[in-house]
Design a protein around this motif. Sequence first.
Motif, PDB file in Angstrom:
ATOM      1  N   GLU A  33      78.253  29.925  12.124  1.00 22.69           N
ATOM      2  CA  GLU A  33      77.768  28.576  12.428  1.00 22.69           C
ATOM      3  C   GLU A  33      77.120  28.534  13.812  1.00 22.69           C
ATOM      4  OE1 GLU A  33      77.642  25.817  10.363  1.00 22.69           O
ATOM      5  OE2 GLU A  33      78.262  27.286   8.862  1.00 22.69           O
ATOM      6  N   TYR A  36      73.496  30.073  13.980  1.00 23.04           N
ATOM      7  CA  TYR A  36      72.384  29.534  13.202  1.00 23.04           C
ATOM      8  C   TYR A  36      72.207  28.028  13.238  1.00 23.04           C
ATOM      9  CZ  TYR A  36      71.802  34.147  11.259  1.00 23.04           C
ATOM     10  OH  TYR A  36      71.572  35.495  11.117  1.00 23.04           O
ATOM     11  N   ARG A  37      73.261  27.268  13.450  1.00 27.74           N
ATOM     12  CA  ARG A  37      73.163  25.817  13.312  1.00 27.74           C
ATOM     13  C   ARG A  37      73.646  25.092  14.555  1.00 27.74           C
ATOM     14  NH1 ARG A  37      72.845  25.597   7.601  1.00 27.74           N
ATOM     15  NH2 ARG A  37      71.271  27.183   7.278  1.00 27.74           N
ATOM     16  N   SER A  41      73.529  27.050  18.671  1.00 28.60           N
ATOM     17  CA  SER A  41      72.655  28.125  18.189  1.00 28.60           C
ATOM     18  C   SER A  41      71.387  28.242  19.020  1.00 28.60           C
ATOM     19  CB  SER A  41      72.295  27.905  16.720  1.00 28.60           C
ATOM     20  OG  SER A  41      71.419  26.794  16.568  1.00 28.60           O
ATOM     21  N   GLU A  48      68.412  28.408  13.273  1.00 35.73           N
ATOM     22  CA  GLU A  48      67.680  27.794  12.162  1.00 35.73           C
ATOM     23  C   GLU A  48      67.705  26.270  12.301  1.00 35.73           C
ATOM     24  OE1 GLU A  48      68.818  31.132   8.760  1.00 35.73           O
ATOM     25  OE2 GLU A  48      69.892  29.239   8.778  1.00 35.73           O
ATOM     26  N   ARG A  55      75.768  22.808   7.341  1.00 34.82           N
ATOM     27  CA  ARG A  55      76.505  24.063   7.520  1.00 34.82           C
ATOM     28  C   ARG A  55      75.683  25.268   7.068  1.00 34.82           C
ATOM     29  NH1 ARG A  55      82.422  23.679   8.498  1.00 34.82           N
ATOM     30  NH2 ARG A  55      81.901  25.838   8.644  1.00 34.82           N
ATOM     31  N   ARG A  56      75.973  26.419   7.647  1.00 28.21           N
ATOM     32  CA  ARG A  56      75.354  27.681   7.214  1.00 28.21           C
ATOM     33  C   ARG A  56      76.251  28.383   6.213  1.00 28.21           C
ATOM     34  NH1 ARG A  56      73.457  32.767   7.264  1.00 28.21           N
ATOM     35  NH2 ARG A  56      71.310  33.029   7.775  1.00 28.21           N
ATOM     36  N   THR A  57      77.567  28.184   6.349  1.00 27.89           N
ATOM     37  CA  THR A  57      78.534  28.813   5.447  1.00 27.89           C
ATOM     38  C   THR A  57      79.803  27.977   5.452  1.00 27.89           C
ATOM     39  OG1 THR A  57      79.497  30.937   4.793  1.00 27.89           O
ATOM     40  CG2 THR A  57      79.596  30.380   7.139  1.00 27.89           C
ATOM     41  N   SER A 101      75.088  37.892  11.993  1.00 30.15           N
ATOM     42  CA  SER A 101      75.267  36.918  13.069  1.00 30.15           C
ATOM     43  C   SER A 101      75.694  37.620  14.347  1.00 30.15           C
ATOM     44  CB  SER A 101      76.351  35.900  12.687  1.00 30.15           C
ATOM     45  OG  SER A 101      76.061  35.272  11.462  1.00 30.15           O
ATOM     46  N   GLY A 169      72.854  24.463   3.482  1.00 28.50           N
ATOM     47  CA  GLY A 169      72.258  23.657   4.527  1.00 28.50           C
ATOM     48  C   GLY A 169      71.414  22.543   3.955  1.00 28.50           C
TER      49      GLY A 169
END
Length: 189
Positions: A33, A36-37, A41, A48, A55-57, A101, A169
Amino acid sequence: MTETATDSARPDGEPVFRPATPADVPALVALVESAYRGDSSRAGWTTEADLLDGRRTNPEAVTEAVGHSEGLVLLAERDGELLACCQLEQRGERAYFGMFSVRPGLQGGGIGRAVLAEAERLAVERWGVGAMEMTVIEQRADLIAWYERRGYRRTGEFSPFPYGDERFGIPLRPDLRFAHLVKDLKADS
């Protein structure tokens, strides 16, 4: 693998690698997280946040990756601190590389290159695969260029972004799709 979970640091300062266990899931979710978010990030270059919100995951997806019978999640640590991770999965004659990551404050310092190199080495050693494949959001030209400098090439194939499935996402633009990249690993071994 070249290192064990009991090794806390190598003399040369390089990260120590080990497979993730279920106990690592909360730290892995937080790492992915942060890379990327959201605002955290933006400290790194892999964000991203301008393409996707949400969320990314989630813990369920990471738990599934950690326990996958034909794969693993590889951790990079230094002095017991989680620095980076990636998912590897055997898919026939190829390995899939994903969930890559690196802690945002460490991006650009060589950790990512070390993880990618270890992932490639491990995929050949463990599964004897001839290639590594991945998907990257096409609009991430900087990230795709980073992979290309490491020997990956675009295949010309694309996959649609799963619009409407918030597990991946919340898209902030209507034109997202995944570019497929591949690298021949046998030439490197």
